[in-house]
Design a protein around this motif. Structure first.
Motif, PDB file in Angstrom:
ATOM      1  N   ARG A 161       0.826  -1.208   0.000  1.00 49.51           N
ATOM      2  CA  ARG A 161       0.000   0.000   0.000  1.00 49.51           C
ATOM      3  C   ARG A 161       0.860   1.257   0.000  1.00 49.51           C
ATOM      4  NH1 ARG A 161      -1.469   3.184   3.939  1.00 49.51           N
ATOM      5  NH2 ARG A 161      -0.948   1.737   5.604  1.00 49.51           N
ATOM      6  N   LYS A 162       1.956   1.265   0.740  1.00 48.68           N
ATOM      7  CA  LYS A 162       2.824   2.442   0.785  1.00 48.68           C
ATOM      8  C   LYS A 162       3.443   2.721  -0.583  1.00 48.68           C
ATOM      9  CE  LYS A 162       3.920   2.453   5.662  1.00 48.68           C
ATOM     10  NZ  LYS A 162       4.971   2.455   6.684  1.00 48.68           N
ATOM     11  N   LEU A 163       3.819   1.666  -1.305  1.00 48.61           N
ATOM     12  CA  LEU A 163       4.355   1.835  -2.652  1.00 48.61           C
ATOM     13  C   LEU A 163       3.278   2.408  -3.574  1.00 48.61           C
ATOM     14  CD1 LEU A 163       6.527   1.534  -4.821  1.00 48.61           C
ATOM     15  CD2 LEU A 163       5.766  -0.843  -5.108  1.00 48.61           C
ATOM     16  N   ALA A 164       2.070   1.850  -3.518  1.00 40.86           N
ATOM     17  CA  ALA A 164       0.971   2.337  -4.363  1.00 40.86           C
ATOM     18  C   ALA A 164       0.684   3.814  -4.088  1.00 40.86           C
ATOM     19  CB  ALA A 164      -0.281   1.490  -4.144  1.00 40.86           C
ATOM     20  N   GLU A 165       0.718   4.216  -2.824  1.00 40.72           N
ATOM     21  CA  GLU A 165       0.487   5.616  -2.468  1.00 40.72           C
ATOM     22  C   GLU A 165       1.608   6.502  -3.002  1.00 40.72           C
ATOM     23  OE1 GLU A 165       0.091   5.461   1.787  1.00 40.72           O
ATOM     24  OE2 GLU A 165      -1.975   4.688   1.677  1.00 40.72           O
ATOM     25  N   ALA A 166       2.847   6.030  -2.908  1.00 37.98           N
ATOM     26  CA  ALA A 166       3.985   6.807  -3.410  1.00 37.98           C
ATOM     27  C   ALA A 166       3.905   6.966  -4.931  1.00 37.98           C
ATOM     28  CB  ALA A 166       5.300   6.143  -3.004  1.00 37.98           C
ATOM     29  N   ILE A 167       3.482   5.922  -5.631  1.00 36.11           N
ATOM     30  CA  ILE A 167       3.336   5.996  -7.085  1.00 36.11           C
ATOM     31  C   ILE A 167       2.274   7.036  -7.440  1.00 36.11           C
ATOM     32  CG2 ILE A 167       2.539   4.740  -9.128  1.00 36.11           C
ATOM     33  CD1 ILE A 167       3.915   2.228  -7.877  1.00 36.11           C
ATOM     34  N   ALA A 168       1.144   7.011  -6.752  1.00 35.49           N
ATOM     35  CA  ALA A 168       0.076   7.978  -7.017  1.00 35.49           C
ATOM     36  C   ALA A 168       0.556   9.408  -6.757  1.00 35.49           C
ATOM     37  CB  ALA A 168      -1.148   7.650  -6.171  1.00 35.49           C
ATOM     38  N   SER A 188      11.705  12.324 -13.689  1.00 40.97           N
ATOM     39  CA  SER A 188      12.349  13.218 -12.721  1.00 40.97           C
ATOM     40  C   SER A 188      12.683  12.429 -11.458  1.00 40.97           C
ATOM     41  CB  SER A 188      11.418  14.384 -12.377  1.00 40.97           C
ATOM     42  OG  SER A 188      10.263  13.915 -11.685  1.00 40.97           O
ATOM     43  N   LYS A 189      13.456  13.046 -10.575  1.00 34.09           N
ATOM     44  CA  LYS A 189      13.795  12.378  -9.314  1.00 34.09           C
ATOM     45  C   LYS A 189      12.530  12.125  -8.484  1.00 34.09           C
ATOM     46  CE  LYS A 189      17.107  12.233  -5.654  1.00 34.09           C
ATOM     47  NZ  LYS A 189      18.523  12.325  -5.444  1.00 34.09           N
ATOM     48  N   ASP A 190      11.531  12.997  -8.615  1.00 35.08           N
ATOM     49  CA  ASP A 190      10.280  12.858  -7.861  1.00 35.08           C
ATOM     50  C   ASP A 190       9.293  11.892  -8.500  1.00 35.08           C
ATOM     51  OD1 ASP A 190      10.951  14.669  -5.762  1.00 35.08           O
ATOM     52  OD2 ASP A 190      10.579  16.326  -7.145  1.00 35.08           O
ATOM     53  N   ASN A 191       9.550  11.477  -9.749  1.00 33.66           N
ATOM     54  CA  ASN A 191       8.692  10.518 -10.449  1.00 33.66           C
ATOM     55  C   ASN A 191       9.559   9.719 -11.435  1.00 33.66           C
ATOM     56  OD1 ASN A 191       6.581   9.048 -11.527  1.00 33.66           O
ATOM     57  ND2 ASN A 191       5.720  10.749 -12.674  1.00 33.66           N
ATOM     58  N   PRO A 192      10.460   8.901 -10.898  1.00 29.98           N
ATOM     59  CA  PRO A 192      11.354   8.157 -11.787  1.00 29.98           C
ATOM     60  C   PRO A 192      10.594   7.126 -12.614  1.00 29.98           C
ATOM     61  CG  PRO A 192      11.575   7.358  -9.541  1.00 29.98           C
ATOM     62  CD  PRO A 192      10.677   8.560  -9.488  1.00 29.98           C
ATOM     63  N   VAL A 193      11.123   6.840 -13.790  1.00 27.64           N
ATOM     64  CA  VAL A 193      10.588   5.758 -14.614  1.00 27.64           C
ATOM     65  C   VAL A 193      10.806   4.466 -13.829  1.00 27.64           C
ATOM     66  CG1 VAL A 193      10.924   4.456 -16.756  1.00 27.64           C
ATOM     67  CG2 VAL A 193      11.088   6.965 -16.769  1.00 27.64           C
ATOM     68  N   VAL A 223      12.018   8.226  -4.473  1.00 27.20           N
ATOM     69  CA  VAL A 223      10.768   8.316  -3.716  1.00 27.20           C
ATOM     70  C   VAL A 223      10.183   6.959  -3.352  1.00 27.20           C
ATOM     71  CG1 VAL A 223      10.175  10.600  -4.604  1.00 27.20           C
ATOM     72  CG2 VAL A 223       9.384   8.559  -5.823  1.00 27.20           C
ATOM     73  N   TYR A 224      10.615   5.893  -4.017  1.00 32.58           N
ATOM     74  CA  TYR A 224      10.108   4.554  -3.706  1.00 32.58           C
ATOM     75  C   TYR A 224      11.034   3.800  -2.762  1.00 32.58           C
ATOM     76  CZ  TYR A 224       7.486   5.833  -7.848  1.00 32.58           C
ATOM     77  OH  TYR A 224       6.723   6.512  -8.759  1.00 32.58           O
ATOM     78  N   GLY A 225      12.120   4.471  -2.339  1.00 34.31           N
ATOM     79  CA  GLY A 225      13.035   3.871  -1.376  1.00 34.31           C
ATOM     80  C   GLY A 225      14.156   3.049  -1.989  1.00 34.31           C
ATOM     81  N   TYR A 226      14.307   3.113  -3.303  1.00 34.09           N
ATOM     82  CA  TYR A 226      15.355   2.367  -3.985  1.00 34.09           C
ATOM     83  C   TYR A 226      16.329   3.331  -4.660  1.00 34.09           C
ATOM     84  CZ  TYR A 226      12.264  -1.625  -3.365  1.00 34.09           C
ATOM     85  OH  TYR A 226      11.474  -2.603  -2.821  1.00 34.09           O
ATOM     86  N   ILE A 227      17.517   2.851  -4.932  1.00 35.07           N
ATOM     87  CA  ILE A 227      18.540   3.654  -5.588  1.00 35.07           C
ATOM     88  C   ILE A 227      18.123   3.938  -7.031  1.00 35.07           C
ATOM     89  CG2 ILE A 227      20.953   3.675  -6.350  1.00 35.07           C
ATOM     90  CD1 ILE A 227      21.517   1.827  -3.909  1.00 35.07           C
ATOM     91  N   LEU A 228      18.311   5.183  -7.454  1.00 34.21           N
ATOM     92  CA  LEU A 228      17.971   5.596  -8.809  1.00 34.21           C
ATOM     93  C   LEU A 228      19.199   5.560  -9.708  1.00 34.21           C
ATOM     94  CD1 LEU A 228      15.775   8.759  -8.143  1.00 34.21           C
ATOM     95  CD2 LEU A 228      15.021   6.402  -8.538  1.00 34.21           C
ATOM     96  N   ASP A 229      18.975   5.236 -10.964  1.00 29.11           N
ATOM     97  CA  ASP A 229      19.999   5.356 -11.993  1.00 29.11           C
ATOM     98  C   ASP A 229      19.684   6.599 -12.812  1.00 29.11           C
ATOM     99  OD1 ASP A 229      21.444   3.034 -11.368  1.00 29.11           O
ATOM    100  OD2 ASP A 229      20.095   1.797 -12.568  1.00 29.11           O
ATOM    101  N   ALA A 230      20.719   7.403 -13.082  1.00 27.32           N
ATOM    102  CA  ALA A 230      20.565   8.599 -13.906  1.00 27.32           C
ATOM    103  C   ALA A 230      21.121   8.313 -15.293  1.00 27.32           C
ATOM    104  CB  ALA A 230      21.294   9.773 -13.272  1.00 27.32           C
ATOM    105  N   TYR A 231      20.369   8.684 -16.312  1.00 25.32           N
ATOM    106  CA  TYR A 231      20.793   8.536 -17.701  1.00 25.32           C
ATOM    107  C   TYR A 231      20.768   9.893 -18.376  1.00 25.32           C
ATOM    108  CZ  TYR A 231      20.560   3.449 -17.637  1.00 25.32           C
ATOM    109  OH  TYR A 231      20.799   2.124 -17.367  1.00 25.32           O
TER     110      TYR A 231
END
Length: 148
Positions: A44-51, A60-65, A100-108
């Motif tokens: 549920r926390k992941l679903a809320e973060a996605i929304a 973006s960093k606030d809405n990564p692919v 924002v989902y608690g995982y490391i992001l990759d930048a391209y």
């Protein structure tokens, strides 16, 4: 043990994986992330973060692919097209900390001919195939699913 996990992570960056629709947080990518010490959101926390992330531009960093492992990142980036219909060049520029989902992001860095590069953030710890383009691009077709 930590070195072995880092070696496994490096091997996964080079090897194939299949892309799938979003599933409960039990996939190999999420498990690897947890083993490496990144405690991502689930359920549920992941679903809320996605929304909540949908209020920000995709990529973006606030809405990564969201993607499934490095192969999912590559498939997504290969599906992007510039305004002239050509595929952009892209190169991983590094990690960008925890997203924002608690995982490391990759930048391209993604670049169309004659244009400045655009930074696209991708979170590879999801069983998800993104079909929407990041701003400034279109998606040529559904990202290909690796065969093996």
């Amino acid at each position: 043990m930590r070195i072995e996990l880092a070696l496994i992570a490096a091997a996964l960056l080079a090897g194939p994986a299949s892309a799938a629709q979003e599933q409960p947080r039990t996939n190999e990518a999420a498990e690897l992330s947890r083993q490496l010490g990144s405690g991502g959101l689930t359920g549920r926390k992941l679903a809320e973060a996605i929304a909540k992330a949908e209020a920000f531009p995709l990529g973006s960093k606030d809405n990564p692919v969201r993607a499934n492992m490095p192969q999912g990142e590559q498939a997504y980036l290969r599906s992007l097209r510039c305004a002239d219909g050509q595929a952009p060049e892209f190169m991983r520029s590094g990690s960008s900390g925890t997203g924002v989902y608690g995982y490391i992001l990759d930048a391209y860095d993604v670049r169309c001919a004659g244009k400045d590069a655009v930074s696209v953030m991708i979170d590879m710890y999801h069983d998800h195939v993104e079909r929407r383009p990041v701003p400034g691009f279109v998606v040529a077709s559904a990202p290909p699913t690796p065969t093996s």
